[in-house]
Design an enzyme around this catalytic site. Structure first.
Site, PDB file in Angstrom:
ATOM      1  N   CYS A 102       9.118  15.089 -36.989  1.00  0.00           N
ATOM      2  CA  CYS A 102       9.666  14.174 -37.993  1.00  0.00           C
ATOM      3  C   CYS A 102      11.084  14.572 -38.434  1.00  0.00           C
ATOM      4  CB  CYS A 102       8.716  14.070 -39.175  1.00  0.00           C
ATOM      5  SG  CYS A 102       8.977  12.596 -40.197  1.00  0.00           S
ATOM      6  N   ARG A 139       8.317   0.916 -43.815  1.00  0.00           N
ATOM      7  CA  ARG A 139       8.238   2.209 -43.150  1.00  0.00           C
ATOM      8  C   ARG A 139       7.309   2.120 -41.938  1.00  0.00           C
ATOM      9  NH1 ARG A 139      10.013   6.570 -45.945  1.00  0.00           N
ATOM     10  NH2 ARG A 139       8.559   7.981 -44.880  1.00  0.00           N
ATOM     11  N   HIS A 200       2.602  13.528 -37.011  1.00  0.00           N
ATOM     12  CA  HIS A 200       1.986  14.518 -37.889  1.00  0.00           C
ATOM     13  C   HIS A 200       0.491  14.533 -37.573  1.00  0.00           C
ATOM     14  CE1 HIS A 200       5.549  14.827 -40.533  1.00  0.00           C
ATOM     15  NE2 HIS A 200       5.646  13.523 -40.438  1.00  0.00           N
TER      16      HIS A 200
END
Length: 307
Positions: A102, A139, A200
């Site tokens: 990320c 997002r 993640h």
């Protein structure tokens, strides 16, 4: 007679910015690598590298960079470029395995343009760049699955920035989810043995094959062979290559020195890391694929487990 001290096989991992970049359980990646090494008799030492700490590449065998929020990335970006940049570049060009997740991934590209404030300069390891298009643009959030190396990787993504690749090779193609930018179906980037990704979850617990890939790269780089078939403790009980039934697999030498001397005698480097009981890991992997509607991929993952 003085008993000779047996030195265990060791790997040293540098964890960059453990306090600033640790979102969504990214530290679980470190725990997974340590556990998988431990179960094979390999000691994994983990050293944190915070802001202001220099990175001496010859002191590490692996590196990890996690993710963080924009406000945390600004001082990290400056430190990465001004303090750690030269050492990190040297490690990368020397084929040290690096995993960047990320925010760490974004800072290894050319730049990150946040929704507000100036651009954050990256190292340019990946020919890529990231742009946050503002609060009005949704997002990229949710579970994600990608194709990788003939199999799949699964994880969880939550990022506002959109990453676009130039000549950089993607880590994989998105099967379900957003990936780099929710536009071109590409996820992550690869340069030499450096891997950037938005996944993640954390990534490695549900993807044991990728964790072992990173461990194998580190072992190859340090000791000169790609993969190992037996644990340090088991191998120390064998003489040579063991029984007739074991001769198709070369046992792991009892000391690091023996392994270093063995590397020149192995021509095909076809050994594999000793398989572990990854039942729970592959079931979790398959379960996420099923939730995403990727039933064929889930079946393939379970076949990997049975195999």
């Amino acid at each position: 007679m003085t008993q000779e001290t047996v030195k265990p096989l060791t790997l040293t991992l540098g964890h960059l910015y453990p306090d600033q970049l640790n979102l969504y359980g990214d530290r679980g990646n470190i725990l997974t690598l340590r556990r998988r090494c431990q179960m094979r008799g390999i000691e994994l030492r983990v050293i944190g590298l915070g802001i202001g700490d220099a990175l001496a590449p010859d002191e590490y065998d692996m590196l990890f960079i996690g993710g963080g929020q924009d406000k945390e990335q600004a001082p990290v970006a400056q430190d990465l470029y001004e303090i750690k940049g030269i050492g990190l570049w040297a490690a990368i060009e020397d084929d040290m395995p690096v995993l960047a997740v990320c925010g760490g991934y974004q800072l290894l590209a050319h730049y990150y343009r946040p929704a507000e404030g100036p651009d954050m300069r990256g190292l340019g390891v990946f020919d890529a760049w990231t742009i946050h298009k503002g609060a009005g643009v949704p997002r990229c959030i949710g579970n994600v699955a990608i194709s990788w190396n003939g199999t799949t990787l699964v994880g969880f993504e939550n990022h506002g920035g959109r990453t676009y690749l130039g000549t950089a090779k993607p880590l994989g193609r998105v099967l379900k989810g957003h990936g780099n930018n929710a536009e071109d179906r590409m996820e992550g980037a690869v340069y030499r043995n450096t891997y950037g990704t938005y996944m993640h979850g954390s990534l490695l617990p549900k993807n044991p094959h990728f964790a072992d890939h990173l461990i194998a790269l580190a072992l190859q780089r340090k000791y000169g062979i790609k993969h190992l078939t037996d644990t340090h403790n088991d191998a120390s009980r064998h003489n040579g290559y063991g029984s007739k039934e074991q001769q198709t697999e070369k046992a792991l030498p009892a000391t690091a020195e023996e392994l270093l001397s063995l590397k020149n005698t192995i021509s095909d480097q076809s050994e594999i890391l000793k398989p572990l009981d990854d039942t729970l890991e592959w079931e979790a992997h398959a379960s996420m694929l099923e939730r995403l509607g990727l039933y064929n991929a889930a079946s393939a993952a379970l076949r990997t487990l049975k195999g």
